[in-house]
Design an enzyme around this catalytic site. Structure first.
Site, PDB file in Angstrom:
ATOM      1  N   CYS A 138      41.291  23.032  49.957  1.00  0.00           N
ATOM      2  CA  CYS A 138      40.163  23.901  50.319  1.00  0.00           C
ATOM      3  C   CYS A 138      38.822  23.266  49.971  1.00  0.00           C
ATOM      4  O   CYS A 138      37.790  23.633  50.539  1.00  0.00           O
ATOM      5  CB  CYS A 138      40.310  25.268  49.656  1.00  0.00           C
ATOM      6  SG  CYS A 138      40.416  25.209  47.848  1.00  0.00           S
ATOM      7  N   CYS A 185      42.736  27.652  53.584  1.00  0.00           N
ATOM      8  CA  CYS A 185      43.975  27.440  52.835  1.00  0.00           C
ATOM      9  C   CYS A 185      45.139  27.965  53.661  1.00  0.00           C
ATOM     10  O   CYS A 185      45.059  29.060  54.208  1.00  0.00           O
ATOM     11  CB  CYS A 185      43.912  28.185  51.509  1.00  0.00           C
ATOM     12  SG  CYS A 185      45.467  28.140  50.601  1.00  0.00           S
ATOM     13  N   GLY A 224      47.049  40.667  43.364  1.00  0.00           N
ATOM     14  CA  GLY A 224      47.194  41.404  44.612  1.00  0.00           C
ATOM     15  C   GLY A 224      47.142  42.888  44.361  1.00  0.00           C
ATOM     16  O   GLY A 224      47.837  43.383  43.466  1.00  0.00           O
ATOM     17  N   SER A 231      34.968  36.943  37.226  1.00  0.00           N
ATOM     18  CA  SER A 231      35.416  35.571  37.484  1.00  0.00           C
ATOM     19  C   SER A 231      34.469  34.523  36.923  1.00  0.00           C
ATOM     20  O   SER A 231      34.879  33.412  36.603  1.00  0.00           O
ATOM     21  CB  SER A 231      35.604  35.368  38.981  1.00  0.00           C
ATOM     22  OG  SER A 231      34.440  35.779  39.677  1.00  0.00           O
ATOM     23  N   CYS A 264      46.661  20.425  44.430  1.00  0.00           N
ATOM     24  CA  CYS A 264      46.248  20.546  45.821  1.00  0.00           C
ATOM     25  C   CYS A 264      44.771  20.932  45.782  1.00  0.00           C
ATOM     26  O   CYS A 264      44.414  21.946  45.168  1.00  0.00           O
ATOM     27  CB  CYS A 264      47.032  21.631  46.549  1.00  0.00           C
ATOM     28  SG  CYS A 264      46.360  21.999  48.194  1.00  0.00           S
ATOM     29  N   CYS A 302      49.734  36.386  45.754  1.00  0.00           N
ATOM     30  CA  CYS A 302      50.474  37.549  45.289  1.00  0.00           C
ATOM     31  C   CYS A 302      51.031  37.292  43.888  1.00  0.00           C
ATOM     32  O   CYS A 302      50.981  36.176  43.383  1.00  0.00           O
ATOM     33  CB  CYS A 302      51.623  37.840  46.237  1.00  0.00           C
ATOM     34  SG  CYS A 302      51.094  38.101  47.926  1.00  0.00           S
ATOM     35  N   ASP A 319      28.864  31.816  38.857  1.00  0.00           N
ATOM     36  CA  ASP A 319      30.084  32.373  39.451  1.00  0.00           C
ATOM     37  C   ASP A 319      31.069  31.237  39.683  1.00  0.00           C
ATOM     38  O   ASP A 319      30.705  30.065  39.633  1.00  0.00           O
ATOM     39  CB  ASP A 319      29.764  33.103  40.765  1.00  0.00           C
ATOM     40  CG  ASP A 319      30.838  34.142  41.113  1.00  0.00           C
ATOM     41  OD1 ASP A 319      31.854  34.224  40.401  1.00  0.00           O
ATOM     42  OD2 ASP A 319      30.661  34.852  42.119  1.00  0.00           O
ATOM     43  N   ASP A 320      32.325  31.596  39.962  1.00  0.00           N
ATOM     44  CA  ASP A 320      33.349  30.552  40.107  1.00  0.00           C
ATOM     45  C   ASP A 320      33.351  29.920  41.495  1.00  0.00           C
ATOM     46  O   ASP A 320      33.732  28.769  41.646  1.00  0.00           O
ATOM     47  CB  ASP A 320      34.741  31.133  39.820  1.00  0.00           C
ATOM     48  CG  ASP A 320      35.150  32.113  40.896  1.00  0.00           C
ATOM     49  OD1 ASP A 320      34.625  33.234  40.906  1.00  0.00           O
ATOM     50  OD2 ASP A 320      35.944  31.734  41.767  1.00  0.00           O
ATOM     51  N   CYS A 352      47.920  24.498  43.270  1.00  0.00           N
ATOM     52  CA  CYS A 352      46.623  24.941  43.775  1.00  0.00           C
ATOM     53  C   CYS A 352      45.570  24.893  42.666  1.00  0.00           C
ATOM     54  O   CYS A 352      45.698  25.565  41.643  1.00  0.00           O
ATOM     55  CB  CYS A 352      46.771  26.380  44.271  1.00  0.00           C
ATOM     56  SG  CYS A 352      45.216  27.184  44.626  1.00  0.00           S
TER      57      CYS A 352
HETATM   58  P1  AMP Z   1      31.381  35.603  48.931  1.00  0.00           P
HETATM   59  O1  AMP Z   1      29.918  35.459  48.510  1.00  0.00           O
HETATM   60  O2  AMP Z   1      31.517  36.751  49.896  1.00  0.00           O
HETATM   61  O3  AMP Z   1      31.943  34.336  49.402  1.00  0.00           O
HETATM   62  O4  AMP Z   1      32.196  36.060  47.649  1.00  0.00           O
HETATM   63  C1  AMP Z   1      32.160  35.270  46.494  1.00  0.00           C
HETATM   64  C2  AMP Z   1      33.018  35.943  45.438  1.00  0.00           C
HETATM   65  O5  AMP Z   1      34.370  35.976  45.900  1.00  0.00           O
HETATM   66  C3  AMP Z   1      33.027  35.196  44.125  1.00  0.00           C
HETATM   67  O6  AMP Z   1      32.632  36.093  43.114  1.00  0.00           O
HETATM   68  C4  AMP Z   1      34.470  34.764  43.907  1.00  0.00           C
HETATM   69  O7  AMP Z   1      34.861  34.962  42.577  1.00  0.00           O
HETATM   70  C5  AMP Z   1      35.239  35.675  44.812  1.00  0.00           C
HETATM   71  N1  AMP Z   1      36.448  35.035  45.370  1.00  0.00           N
HETATM   72  C6  AMP Z   1      36.773  33.737  45.468  1.00  0.00           C
HETATM   73  N2  AMP Z   1      37.985  33.554  46.046  1.00  0.00           N
HETATM   74  C7  AMP Z   1      38.445  34.787  46.317  1.00  0.00           C
HETATM   75  C8  AMP Z   1      39.639  35.287  46.895  1.00  0.00           C
HETATM   76  N3  AMP Z   1      40.587  34.474  47.353  1.00  0.00           N
HETATM   77  N4  AMP Z   1      39.763  36.641  47.021  1.00  0.00           N
HETATM   78  C9  AMP Z   1      38.800  37.487  46.589  1.00  0.00           C
HETATM   79  N5  AMP Z   1      37.641  37.070  46.035  1.00  0.00           N
HETATM   80  C10 AMP Z   1      37.460  35.740  45.898  1.00  0.00           C
END
Ligand code: AMP
Length: 487
Positions: A474, A420, A68, A321, A471, A41, A383-384, A274
């Site tokens: 995860c 987490c 959020g 991201s 931390c 948040c 992607d991240d 984190c």
């Molecule tokens: P998925 O393939 O469904 O696991 O979604 C992957 C995407 O979720 C990536 O583009 C990440 O940037 C995004 N992501 C990572 N952590 C979170 C989070 N806590 N809330 C929303 N999206 C996230």
């Protein structure tokens, strides 16, 4: 600034329940977008007798919207009483000129919520509040407590009836009855375990709290003779506030008409911020521990290109991201960086319910390919993170349908394997794809030509911060607190 007896006026909103995936206003709930992942948040606070504190808080929350999107709220005090307004939706949907004009005062706190503990209902929107004698306290929380059962028992309340943030408000309120803030907080805060970056207020104090592990960020700034607290530095930038410093892990800042005081009520202080704040949560234009989030993400991409090179024609980010890491990857690999996907940035939690056929298209609500940039190309997609894998799988299929010859996926963090308990509601262990599958199995599931994740050492080095201050639970399973929940 006299505090007189006053009951908070809480305007707007109503209870919302889940009926067939729609809330009572017919809006899609989490059940419809079952793949949504909870996230941290955003909290904010301003103290300034000569400032339009509600308006400044609105803009602070606007800058923190990425933390959020489920609900937004502001509590404001004019010295005589505290008024809270909160509702489900984006900041710009919840507040307008008229609402803000009704929130007059000299200090305010605000909150953006993405549900962690508890459903996405109006009752769980924040700030939470409580009247104590002749004053009212309000509280905004970023994080997640890990000892809610013990706390509920101690307070003699049913755990199910209160969110962790309400439990904290209740505990603080009881302790504060008949004493001052310093004494009350010194007694009550050490009974909280887990992640809590808080902004708290009563009729004439603004307080910032960061848990002793400093899981979630919190910074202090100054604006036009007033003081500001914000989850991230981007919340200071938007209102033209100067960054003073981060609130230290375990530190409490009390701001009132006498000035700013700092107390340290915790005995075991050890920073464990984190690492996902660097990977995903924080806005790229924020800085943390003196490091630019954007620059750190670029370095993650550069390292990724070295750890997992790919023989490709173009580097394409998954917006937004994946953008800085893709830029770093492209620069290090000397491969052209191309925008092959466009993101609709305006999706909030409260848009019109899509038709079933649209829902089946899933990811297209958010992302659409630019066919001309992908057709006939060998693509590395950056992607991240991958959490559950469902969005990514749809995305890969979309990029292939757009005509890409090969799709190589590169992720600028290690496999996300452990749930987490500190404010990021990513679901149970079995929902995390990397806890069930090897990297090769994930590549097969996603139907990519190759898959490479950045190593944990590579990620930590890219942050340019002492690795012991993070931390990484995860990603490593190394939890910095005892976890009583089964995982
Ligand atoms: P998925 O393939 O469904 O696991 O979604 C992957 C995407 O979720 C990536 O583009 C990440 O940037 C995004 N992501 C990572 N952590 C979170 C989070 N806590 N809330 C929303 N999206 C996230």
């Amino acid at each position: 600034m006299m505090a007189t007896s006053y009951t908070p006026a809480v305007i707007g909103g109503g209870s919302m329940s889940d009926i067939n995936g729609l809330d009572h206003m017919g809006r899609p709930s989490d059940a419809v977008f079952g793949e949504e992942i909870g996230e941290s948040c955003g909290v904010f606070g301003v103290f300034g007798p000569d400032l339009d504190v509600a308006r400044l808080t609105y803009f602070g929350l606007f800058a923190l919207q990425h933390r959020g999107q489920e609900s937004a709220g502001i509590a404001v005090s004019d010295g005589a009483g505290v008024t809270v307004y909160k509702d489900l939706g984006l900041v710009a949907q919840v507040f307008d000129e008229q609402r803000l004009a009704g929130l007059d005062g000299h200090l305010a706190i605000g909150h953006n919520r993405y549900s962690t503990t508890g459903s996405g209902s109006w009752e769980n929107a924040q700030p939470s509040y409580r009247a104590i004698g002749d004053r009212t306290i309000a509280l905004s929380h970023n994080g997640n407590l890990s000892n809610t059962s013990a706390l509920a028992e101690q307070l003699g309340v049913l755990q199910e009836t209160l969110s962790d943030s309400e439990l904290m408000t209740e505990a603080i309120g009881r302790e504060l009855d008949g004493t001052d803030w310093e004494r009350a907080l010194a007694r009550v805060l050490p009974t909280f375990e887990g992640a809590f970056s808080l902004t708290i207020m009563d009729n004439d104090h603004l307080i910032g709290v960061r848990d002793p592990l400093g899981f979630r960020p919190l910074v202090l700034g100054r604006v036009d003779g007033g003081m500001v607290l914000s989850s991230e530095t981007c919340g200071l930038d938007i209102i033209g506030a100067d960054f003073i410093r981060e609130i230290a892990p375990g530190e409490v800042i009390i701001i009132d008409e006498d000035g700013v005081r700092s107390i340290h009520p915790f005995t075991n202080v050890k920073q464990r911020t984190c690492v996902f704040e660097f990977v995903y949560f924080s806005r790229p234009d924020s800085t943390m521990s003196g490091q630019s989030i954007h620059a750190a993400r670029r370095r993650m991409g550069e390292r990724l290109a070295v750890e997992h090179p790919a023989d490709v024609d173009v580097v394409v980010p998954v917006p937004e991201s994946g953008i800085p890491a893709a830029q770093g990857f492209a620069a290090a690999a000397r491969v052209p960086y191309v925008d092959g996907l466009v993101k609709n940035r305006y999706i909030g939690r409260t848009f019109i319910s899509p038709t079933q056929q649209m829902r089946d298209q899933g990811v297209r609500m958010k992302l659409n390919p630019i066919t001309q940039e992908l057709e006939g190309k060998r693509v590395v997609l950056v992607d991240d993170s991958i959490v559950r894998g469902s969005t990514t799988r749809q995305l890969i299929s979309m990029v292939k349908k757009a005509g890409a010859n090969e799709v190589h996926l590169r992720i600028s963090s290690p496999p996300y394997q452990w749930p987490c308990f500190y404010g990021m509601d990513t679901g149970r262990r079995e929902e995390l794809i990397a806890s069930r599958m090897t990297v090769d199995e994930i590549a097969d599931f996603l139907e990519v030509d190759s898959l490479g994740y950045l190593s944990l050492d590579g990620l930590l080095a890219a942050t340019a911060i002492d690795p012991n201050r993070f931390c990484t639970a995860c990603l490593s399973g190394d939890y910095p607190t005892a976890i009583s929940v089964s995982r």
